[in-house]
Design a protein around this motif. Structure first.
Motif, PDB file in Angstrom:
ATOM      1  N   SER B  19       0.820  -1.218   0.000  1.00  0.00           N
ATOM      2  CA  SER B  19       0.000   0.000   0.000  1.00  0.00           C
ATOM      3  C   SER B  19       0.850   1.263   0.000  1.00  0.00           C
ATOM      4  O   SER B  19       0.498   2.251  -0.657  1.00  0.00           O
ATOM      5  N   ARG B  22       1.749   2.427  -3.445  1.00  0.00           N
ATOM      6  CA  ARG B  22       0.751   2.789  -4.459  1.00  0.00           C
ATOM      7  C   ARG B  22      -0.323   3.745  -3.982  1.00  0.00           C
ATOM      8  O   ARG B  22      -1.051   4.310  -4.800  1.00  0.00           O
ATOM      9  N   LEU B  26      -2.813   6.419  -6.318  1.00  0.00           N
ATOM     10  CA  LEU B  26      -4.237   6.074  -6.390  1.00  0.00           C
ATOM     11  C   LEU B  26      -5.104   7.146  -5.733  1.00  0.00           C
ATOM     12  O   LEU B  26      -6.179   7.484  -6.238  1.00  0.00           O
ATOM     13  N   ARG B  30      -7.974  10.045  -7.374  1.00  0.00           N
ATOM     14  CA  ARG B  30      -9.352  10.203  -6.904  1.00  0.00           C
ATOM     15  C   ARG B  30      -9.532  11.492  -6.108  1.00  0.00           C
ATOM     16  O   ARG B  30     -10.593  11.693  -5.494  1.00  0.00           O
ATOM     17  N   ARG B 186      -8.072  -4.022   0.277  1.00  0.00           N
ATOM     18  CA  ARG B 186      -9.222  -3.138   0.463  1.00  0.00           C
ATOM     19  C   ARG B 186      -8.900  -1.684   0.138  1.00  0.00           C
ATOM     20  O   ARG B 186      -9.735  -0.802   0.378  1.00  0.00           O
ATOM     21  N   GLU B 188      -8.629  -0.018  -2.710  1.00  0.00           N
ATOM     22  CA  GLU B 188      -9.534   0.600  -3.688  1.00  0.00           C
ATOM     23  C   GLU B 188     -10.900   0.895  -3.068  1.00  0.00           C
ATOM     24  O   GLU B 188     -11.492   1.958  -3.294  1.00  0.00           O
ATOM     25  N   GLN B 189     -11.405  -0.062  -2.293  1.00  0.00           N
ATOM     26  CA  GLN B 189     -12.706   0.113  -1.654  1.00  0.00           C
ATOM     27  C   GLN B 189     -12.651   1.294  -0.675  1.00  0.00           C
ATOM     28  O   GLN B 189     -13.585   2.115  -0.616  1.00  0.00           O
ATOM     29  N   LEU B 191     -10.606   3.889  -0.766  1.00  0.00           N
ATOM     30  CA  LEU B 191     -10.495   5.147  -1.511  1.00  0.00           C
ATOM     31  C   LEU B 191     -11.839   5.547  -2.108  1.00  0.00           C
ATOM     32  O   LEU B 191     -12.210   6.719  -2.115  1.00  0.00           O
ATOM     33  N   ALA B 192     -12.573   4.550  -2.611  1.00  0.00           N
ATOM     34  CA  ALA B 192     -13.889   4.852  -3.178  1.00  0.00           C
ATOM     35  C   ALA B 192     -14.811   5.396  -2.094  1.00  0.00           C
ATOM     36  O   ALA B 192     -15.579   6.338  -2.330  1.00  0.00           O
TER      37      ALA B 192
END
Lengths: 199, 199
Positions: B19, B22, B26, B30, B186, B188-189, B191-192
């Protein structure tokens, strides 16, 4: 078929529910054949000195798991109820899946059991619930008797020993050739490996 | 900025490496602001009765983790060497990150430490290795002294207590509002969620 993936799951396992409900479609889309292998986490956990699920032993991890499951099931449109008690006893269901023998029926029966447990809140150690799952899978209810045969019991013990020997320590797990993948989060990676495409 | 994510990591943690390398790109994509929060897993593990990493306590899980890391690092083009000993002692690095204060420098320093540890096989408890990381992050080597101040030591203790109070039981973890997300899987989840888009 482009490859073969062995799918190791435990009937009481929350994260196994996630893979049980999607592995069929995902594998078909990649032309990967799936071998469904139920096993028991109880002996795996006992070998680590645990007498219940680590989600019960480590409360912070357990609280997180329930919320994580809720979020993922919501995102995937899957019903989700927390079984009470947790973990349930998946022994009879595992023996039935082994006794079913035909892969297409094992998949249908297994999905029915997970839906009953996590969707409807059924007790999957009850004969009535399991008979309903056999019916939904187009299986003969006489399997309830055949699943008690010594050969089925010893086959499940052997399958659990095979899981441990293969390095499996949790469920769901996936094996493609020499590679072990653990967790629903690794299903895509496992399928890609099985399809011959290293990612 | 569309949202804020708190990134909790431990300098000796293998999956934190994934993590750390990246999250910056990422999150920027966003428009999510990241607060970098190093903490110590030692007290978290001690509260669970463990005196080392669970990857050492449970050999099957440990063997799997090393192979899983290898596969993921290969897929992401990240160098990966297994630290020896494992886990390393990340105490000094965590104090330095806290003493650095500026987020942009914390990120650069943290990436330098993880690269040194998992890419170059350096011992991140050594002053020489840490001085090199400070230089690469554009930080003053005088920070080595300032990181020993009682205020920094107590700030790291408080940060670790905050992590436990927030329900954190492993690293990396991400917090967005009331939601805790665990593991690089998790990110991506998380960050979303932080970007205001529930997935």
């Amino acid at each position: 078929m482009r490859g073969r993936l062995t799918f190791w799951f435990e009937f009481a396992s929350t994260y196994s529910y996630l893979s049980v409900m999607r592995i069929g479609a995902l594998a078909a889309a990649r032309s990967v054949a799936v071998t469904w292998r139920p096993f028991l986490l109880g002996p795996v956990f006992a070998a680590q000195g645990w007498d219940t699920s680590p989600f019960n032993i480590y409360p912070a991890k357990g609280r997180y798991m329930w919320r994580d499951m809720e979020r993922i099931c919501t995102a995937r449109g899957l019903p989700f109820r927390r079984p009470d008690p947790f973990p349930q006893n998946g022994l009879k269901a595992a023996r039935l899946a082994l006794a079913a023998a035909e892969t297409v029926r094992i998949e249908a029966f297994t999905k029915a059991v997970f839906q009953a447990q996590f969707g409807d809140g059924a007790d999957i150690s009850s004969d009535a619930a399991l008979q309903g799952c056999l019916r939904r899978a187009g299986l003969d209810e006489a399997l309830m008797q055949r699943a008690q045969a010594p050969a089925v019991k010893s086959a499940l013990r052997a399958q659990t020993e095979d899981a441990i020997a293969a390095g499996i320590f949790g469920a769901p797990s996936f094996i493609s050739g020499p590679e072990l993948f653990w967790g629903d989060d690794r299903l895509e990676q496992a399928l890609a490996h099985a399809a011959g495409r290293e990612i």
